[in-house]
Scaffold this motif. Structure first.
Motif, short mmCIF file in Angstrom:
data_model
loop_
_atom_site.label_atom_id
_atom_site.label_comp_id
_atom_site.label_asym_id
_atom_site.label_seq_id
_atom_site.Cartn_x
_atom_site.Cartn_y
_atom_site.Cartn_z
N GLN A 1 4.42 -13.49 -17.75
CA GLN A 1 3.24 -12.71 -18.15
C GLN A 1 3.50 -11.20 -18.00
N GLU A 2 4.42 -10.86 -17.13
CA GLU A 2 4.69 -9.44 -16.86
C GLU A 2 5.77 -8.86 -17.78
N VAL A 3 6.45 -9.72 -18.55
CA VAL A 3 7.60 -9.26 -19.35
C VAL A 3 7.24 -8.10 -20.29
N PRO A 4 6.14 -8.16 -21.06
CA PRO A 4 5.82 -7.02 -21.94
C PRO A 4 5.70 -5.71 -21.17
N LYS A 5 5.06 -5.78 -20.00
CA LYS A 5 4.88 -4.59 -19.19
C LYS A 5 6.22 -4.08 -18.66
N GLU B 1 0.84 -1.21 0.00
CA GLU B 1 0.00 0.00 0.00
C GLU B 1 0.87 1.25 0.00
N TYR B 2 1.93 1.22 0.82
CA TYR B 2 2.80 2.41 0.89
C TYR B 2 3.78 2.48 -0.26
N LEU B 3 4.01 1.36 -0.91
CA LEU B 3 4.83 1.37 -2.12
C LEU B 3 4.16 2.22 -3.20
N ASN B 4 2.85 2.17 -3.24
CA ASN B 4 2.06 2.94 -4.22
C ASN B 4 1.78 4.35 -3.77
N TYR B 5 2.08 4.65 -2.53
CA TYR B 5 1.72 5.95 -1.96
C TYR B 5 2.52 7.06 -2.63
N ASP B 6 1.84 7.96 -3.31
CA ASP B 6 2.52 9.02 -4.05
C ASP B 6 1.68 10.28 -3.96
N PRO B 7 1.76 11.00 -2.84
CA PRO B 7 0.92 12.19 -2.65
C PRO B 7 1.26 13.27 -3.67
N ASN B 8 0.29 14.10 -3.95
CA ASN B 8 0.50 15.14 -4.96
C ASN B 8 1.42 16.24 -4.47
N ALA C 1 4.21 -8.41 -5.13
CA ALA C 1 4.91 -7.12 -5.23
C ALA C 1 5.27 -6.76 -6.66
N CYS C 2 5.35 -7.77 -7.55
CA CYS C 2 5.88 -7.54 -8.91
C CYS C 2 5.14 -6.44 -9.67
N PRO C 3 3.80 -6.54 -9.84
CA PRO C 3 3.12 -5.49 -10.61
C PRO C 3 3.27 -4.11 -9.97
N LYS C 4 3.27 -4.08 -8.63
CA LYS C 4 3.39 -2.80 -7.93
C LYS C 4 4.75 -2.16 -8.18
N LEU C 5 5.78 -3.00 -8.15
CA LEU C 5 7.13 -2.47 -8.37
C LEU C 5 7.29 -1.97 -9.80
N ILE C 6 6.71 -2.69 -10.76
CA ILE C 6 6.80 -2.25 -12.17
C ILE C 6 6.16 -0.87 -12.32
N GLU C 7 5.03 -0.68 -11.64
CA GLU C 7 4.37 0.63 -11.69
C GLU C 7 5.28 1.73 -11.16
N ARG C 8 6.11 1.39 -10.16
CA ARG C 8 6.96 2.42 -9.55
C ARG C 8 8.24 2.69 -10.33
N ASP D 1 16.29 2.47 -5.81
CA ASP D 1 15.86 1.50 -4.79
C ASP D 1 14.80 0.55 -5.34
N VAL D 2 13.90 1.09 -6.14
CA VAL D 2 12.85 0.27 -6.75
C VAL D 2 13.50 -0.77 -7.68
N PHE D 3 14.46 -0.32 -8.50
CA PHE D 3 15.16 -1.25 -9.39
C PHE D 3 15.85 -2.36 -8.59
N ASN D 4 16.55 -1.97 -7.52
CA ASN D 4 17.28 -2.95 -6.71
C ASN D 4 16.32 -3.95 -6.06
N THR D 5 15.17 -3.45 -5.62
CA THR D 5 14.17 -4.33 -5.01
C THR D 5 13.65 -5.31 -6.05
N PHE D 6 13.39 -4.81 -7.26
CA PHE D 6 12.88 -5.69 -8.31
C PHE D 6 13.92 -6.74 -8.69
N ILE D 7 15.19 -6.36 -8.69
CA ILE D 7 16.27 -7.31 -8.98
C ILE D 7 16.27 -8.42 -7.93
#
Length: 1172
Positions: free
Chosen positions: A404-408, A310-317, A353-360, A371-377
């Motif tokens: 299934q996530e490779v194209p994204k 939830e907080y991974l997606n948290y991106d206040p304006n 976590a995979c789709p959420k990290l790709i979004e970030r 940090d997002v890249f390193n987490t995804f690695i």
């Protein structure tokens, strides 16, 4: 005594003179005198009487308050050696005075008094001195913390107390309750600095608190947090306190998670949008629980995962808190992924976590994006670990989900490659690189979309070397893991930037670009057959780029290696199109090879370059042998002879293969054969005597003799005599090792077959005549003759040699075990050459010759093992009355002799590879046999049937394997040990067979590691009694099985539940059990550091006992050596523990390391182990 007194008097006069100058008015004099005192104090022989000690300590304390900062700084340095040389009373007096000055002295002297106190505390090494100092210092510090004193003094007291507790907390147990109460009261202080220091102080105290006092501290903090009316800053402090306690006490905090985790999650969810600190501290505390209490936190992992997502997606304006929020989410998510990798068996949980990290990936803040890249690695690596060994991907597997996530992923990363930031681009290629490693064929449909980003990364003037290297590594991995045709449309675009990189000045970029060129060569012309791509336009640009590097002598070794390897590929692939260019290239290559090889004997660091050189020369001889003169061949052969040695078998194999290639070249001339005979042959005859010779080197040596017998001027008889002579026992070294005799026999067999039927037949007759002659004096000759007949017999039908089987079986009567074993081996292998004739003979002998059954079963085993590994002749064995073999084997399952049962089990296991359906069913039926030996034998048979290569038995045994492995619950220890050994083999060779059963099997396996009192018996030997532990072998096998499972099935295990109590118990066990336990501990320290760190306290004591163990005074040399091995093994485990980040915060482990370094013998061993 008089001399000693004189020296003391002179020393006292000198010190008095220095002290007098230190109290003078002149600042320079004071500085010089203080410097002189420091020099004197650092001398080993420094010694003064009690009166001067008092004066000395008083003046040094006085100098601390000197108005000149450089003088007070020197006085502070004087304290370090002074504390070690003063009497305990003086040290106590100094600490008292300094503490009084801190509490009630002038403000300007407060800082220096505090630093001086910390210095004295850090230098106290004696426990007695420490206790006396603590008795007077602690009450004063508590008064400074709790009394109505200003905040600065309070903070200084907290700082000092923190240092005291870190070093001597375990010596203050009588004061723990008072200290805890005093410190807890300060958590409500109005001053944030005091609260922060108080948290550190309580954490330092917690490491040595009893469980009751730890519970008291936790309950008090939890009660405060349950009070919803508490001020926000107090809530934050108490949450920090919870996290600090967890970090300090590790697994001991586990019982309190039920009270604390729900509270922290609640605060995370309900905190106001502006209170980001509260969320941050809560997430940090949860992170600490995941690291320190992995076993107890497991039930909350899902909840924590959802929270972090939830907080991974948290991106206040609004920008103010965006960086902080996202960083918290990312950081915590990374930790959660790591925990899942180490400790949980829920593969899908962390995958959410995979789709959420790709979004970030679109994150605006660059550091957070990295940090997002390193987490995804990390997530990709976990996916690879979980899927390791899986051939098929089903829809529930992480690899399928990832696919299934490779194209994204590619779309999102492509957008990032258009960014200007170099750091972002490096991160993108790191992610892509890991993706290709985990899913090698995943980018087939996306290569075109990535080409522009790759080209830009290599061509852009702003690109750094780091970015170019990452991009080149990615290109190399993709080229190596995808079909050549996938790249044909993009070769033109890729080639120019890669060739430009070959010309780069930085050697790392050049070397990587050359490796990419090597892969491009394979892609451009994947085979010599008709190629859909016109490769000719690309040949010369690649050749010219590599030649420029090959011709340059003054460059890094890594570039040399890559250039030589790459040019070898170019010549072997495009040689037919480079006929004119070869005239330029070959002299350079030959010159380089000559220059390098002549230096090889003295330059050991050049091993990779030697390999590259030999590989390239081999390619050159194959592709362009007709253009290399015989004189060049001779030079190379002379140099090759220096490389043939058992000290580097890989290099030996390459050298021998090159010799074979040159000898097989029809245009090489007679001189080449002669040079090989006089230079290389003597080295091979030395090599063949080595017990280390095996694998590729042994195969290369066999090919060498086969090639040499066809070479000019080389006599078969002379070669055969040379080989047989190597096996003769010498007065200096005695007979050859068993492995060396087998090597000689194999080379003799290959030589005979290469020489033709006539020579082979005469050799067999000669060997048979040696056996007929018999005699004790001929033992060595008989031994080798039997092995040679076996090796020839399995390669060629020997049925035209009358009664050979009877002559061989006569050797079963020999009084020598090695002759009987060789005869058994020979008979089995001769039968392989003609099954229809000799197999019935062996079976008949087994039925009718009871005394020879063990040896005959070994012969049968040779037949079955050879047939099971040779798919082309399996039908032959099936025709040879397989039912008779099975009945015979099953009849021997109950044999009282363990050796017979083991041979029967191996025969059954290997025959199961030939007839899997029939055998597996028959074995399963016998798991219910009332005879324990039969049950154990069939389980061991399954062990032998699980081989590394894929076999048709795999799909048949998969649904049945639990019937065998569940015998780990059997009442008989032999059966349980057999099940453990089978599980270990399955885990090593085919982990997917058992992964689904581990939830049930692991607790049963762990139970086998426990000492069972009912398996310990006392044998009365008259004068003394001897204790026999019948469970020892089972425990050893169980721990070795766990060691294997950690390599292949870590994703299915929870190391925390194994370390305590099972591994901790094993570290206290017998020598044979301790050794595998030390290996397991080292492995866990590397793979699951947080699980080990959580229970480090419980591991220190057994390790300390082991390294201090002394053998008995009357111990024999073998016992002394075993004890030394055990100590070194324990020190290796300790060295692995010491590499864990945070291990130095554990008081017991820190004390153990200090003890090792204080003990010269242990320190020497430990330091040598670190350098291994």
């Amino acid at each position: 005594m008089k001399v000693s007194g004189t020296l003391l008097k002179m020393s006292s006069l000198l010190i008095n003179g220095i002290l007098e100058k230190m109290t003078g008015k002149d600042k320079d004099y004071r500085y010089m005198a203080t410097s002189d005192l420091l020099n004197e104090l650092n001398k080993e022989g420094f010694n003064v009487d009690s009166e001067l000690e008092m004066k000395l300590s008083s003046i040094v304390l006085q100098q601390l308050e000197d108005g000149a900062g450089d003088i007070s700084g020197l006085a502070l340095k004087c304290l370090v050696p002074l504390v070690k040389k003063l009497a305990p009373d003086r040290v106590l007096e100094m600490t008292d005075k300094l503490c009084d000055k801190l509490l009630s002295g002038k403000a300007q002297h407060r800082d220096i008094s505090s630093i001086a106190l910390k210095t004295i505390i850090s230098e106290i090494s004696s426990t007695d001195v420490a206790k006396s100092v603590l008795d007077t210092l602690s009450p004063k510090l508590i008064k400074g913390i709790t009394g109505p004193i200003n905040t600065e003094v309070k903070c200084e007291c907290l700082d000092i107390l923190c240092d005291v507790l870190h070093k001597f907390g375990n010596l203050m147990s009588s004061q723990h309750e008072l200290l805890l109460g005093s410190l807890l009261s300060q958590l409500g202080s109005n001053q944030a600095t005091a609260r922060k220091k108080c948290v550190s102080c309580i954490a330092a105290l917690a490491a040595s608190l009893s469980d009751d006092l730890l519970a008291k501290a936790t309950i008090q903090v939890v009660r405060l947090l349950q009070n919803k009316g508490l001020k926000a800053e107090m809530i934050r402090t108490n949450i920090q306190m919870i996290g600090a306690l967890s970090r300090a006490v590790g697994y001991r905090f586990g019982p309190h998670l039920a009270d604390t985790v729900p509270l922290l999650i609640d605060y995370c969810i309900n905190a106001s949008e502006t209170d980001e600190e509260l969320r941050e501290y809560s997430l940090q505390a949860l992170e600490s629980f995941l690291l320190r209490c992995p076993r107890d936190i497991s039930s909350y992992c899902d909840t924590i995962l959802h929270l972090t997502l939830e907080y991974l997606n948290y991106d206040p304006n609004f920008t103010d808190s965006m960086e902080e929020d996202t960083d918290e989410g990312t950081q915590e998510e990374e930790e959660d992924d790591e925990s899942a990798d180490e400790y949980t068996d829920d593969e899908d949980a962390s995958w959410k976590a995979c789709p959420k990290l790709i979004e970030r990936f679109k994150e605006r803040e660059e550091n957070v994006k990295v940090d997002v890249f390193n987490t995804f690695i990390e997530l990709l690596r976990q996916t690879g670990n979980v899927s390791k060994g899986q051939v098929e991907i089903n829809e529930m597997s992480p690899r399928w989900l990832l696919k299934q996530e490779v194209p994204k992923i590619v779309r999102s990363l492509n957008r990032q490659l258009r960014e200007k930031s170099i750091k972002t681009k490096v991160g993108v290629f790191s992610v892509l690189k890991e993706l290709v490693i985990v899913l090698p064929d995943s980018l087939t449909d996306h290569i075109g979309s990535l080409i522009t980003g790759i080209e830009r990364a290599l061509n852009d003037k702003s690109s750094t070397s780091n970015l170019k290297i990452e991009a080149l590594i990615f290109i190399r991995l993709v080229l190596a893991s995808h079909s050549a045709s996938d790249f044909h449309p993009y070769i033109k675009v890729l080639l120019n930037p890669v060739l430009s990189a070959v010309g780069e000045r930085y050697y790392k970029v050049t070397a990587e670009a050359l490796r990419v060129c090597g892969e491009l060569v394979r892609v451009i012309r994947p085979s010599f057959e008709a190629c859909p791509l016109d490769f000719k336009p690309y040949v010369r640009p690649i050749y010219n780029a590599i030649l420029s590097r090959l011709a340059n002598q003054d460059q890094d070794q890594e570039v040399k290696e890559s250039a030589i390897s790459c040019m070898g590929l170019v010549i072997s692939t495009f040689g037919d199109d480079l006929k004119n260019e070869l005239r330029i290239c070959l002299p350079i290559l030959v010159d380089r090879m000559g220059n390098e090889i002549t230096r090889l004997t003295s330059v050991k660091a050049n091993r990779p370059l030697r390999q590259a050189t030999l590989g390239t020369l081999n390619s050159l001889v194959v592709a362009c042998g007709d253009q290399i003169g015989s004189s060049a061949y001779e030079i190379i052969i002379v140099e090759l002879s220096t490389l043939i040695s058992d000290s580097d078998l890989h290099m030996t194999a390459l050298a021998l293969e090159l010799c074979c290639t040159m000898m097989s070249d029809g245009k090489s001339g007679q001189n080449v054969g002669l040079t090989v005979r006089y230079k290389v042959l003597p080295q091979t005859l030395i090599l063949i005597r080595s017990s280390l010779l095996q694998g590729h080197a042994l195969l290369a040596l066999q090919r060498f003799f086969a090639a040499l017998v066809h070479s000019a001027n080389t006599s078969f008889d002379a070669l055969l005599d040379s080989l047989l002579s190597t096996a003769k026992p010498s007065p200096q070294t005695g007979g050859l090792a068993k492995q060396a005799l087998y090597s000689v026999a194999q080379c003799v067999a290959v030589l005979c077959l290469a020489a033709g039927d006539q020579k082979c037949g005469s050799t067999v007759e000669m060997l048979m005549s040696i056996l007929k002659d018999g005699g004790v004096a001929n033992t060595a000759k008989q031994h080798l003759s039997l092995l040679c007949l076996g090796e020839i017999g399995r390669r060629k039908d020997l049925s035209n040699h009358a009664d050979i089987e009877k002559i061989v079986i006569e050797s079963f009567q020999s009084p020598f075990e090695e002759i009987k074993s060789a005869a058994s081996y020979a008979l089995g292998n001769i039968a392989v050459g003609n099954l229809s004739k000799y197999l019935p003979f062996i079976l008949d002998q087994i039925e009718n010759q009871q005394k020879k059954q063990y040896l005959l079963l070994h012969s049968l085993k040779e037949v079955i093992v050879r047939q099971s590994s040779d798919k082309s002749v399996k039908a032959e064995l099936q025709d040879a009355n397989i039912e008779k073999i099975l009945n015979l084997l099953f009849n021997h399952c109950e044999s009282e002799e363990e050796g017979v049962r083991n041979v029967v089990a191996e025969c059954l296991g290997k025959i199961a590879l030939i007839e899997p359906k029939k055998i597996v069913h028959a074995l399963k039926e016998r798991t219910r046999s009332p005879t324990a030996f039969t049950r154990a034998t069939v389980v061991i048979a399954v062990k032998y049937s699980i081989v590394e290569r894929p076999e048709k038995i795999d799909e048949i045994i998969y649904p049945e394997i639990s019937s065998f492995l569940m015998l780990i619950k059997d009442d008989d220890r032999h059966v349980r040990r057999a099940a453990v050994l089978a599980l270990s083999t399955a885990a090593h060779n085919k982990p997917n067979l058992i992964k689904g059963l581990l939830t049930e099997l692991l607790p049963l396996l762990y139970d086998q590691t426990v000492v069972k009192k009912d398996l310990i018996r006392t044998v009365d030997l008259g004068p003394f009694k001897h204790t026999v532990d019948d469970g020892l072998e089972l425990r050893k096998a169980a721990f070795e099985c766990v060691d294997t499972l950690l390599d292949s099935c870590l994703d299915q295990m929870n190391p925390s539940s194994f370390i305590t109590p099972y591994l901790a118990s094993g570290l206290h066990d017998h020598y044979d059990v301790k050794m595998p336990c030390h290996l397991i501990l080292s492995k866990l320290a590397n793979k699951c550091p947080s699980a080990v760190l959580a229970v480090l306290d419980s591991l220190v004591e057994p390790l300390e006992k082991t390294i201090n163990h002394k053998p008995k005074m009357d111990a024999v040399k073998q016992e002394v050596d075993r004890n030394e091995d055990m100590i070194r093994s324990a020190l290796r485990a300790i060295a692995s523990l010491n590499r864990i980040s945070g291990s130095d915060c554990n008081l017991k482990f820190k004390n153990l390391m200090q003890y090792i370094f204080r003990t010269p013998a242990l320190a020497e061993k430990y330091n040598s182990i670190r350098l291994e």
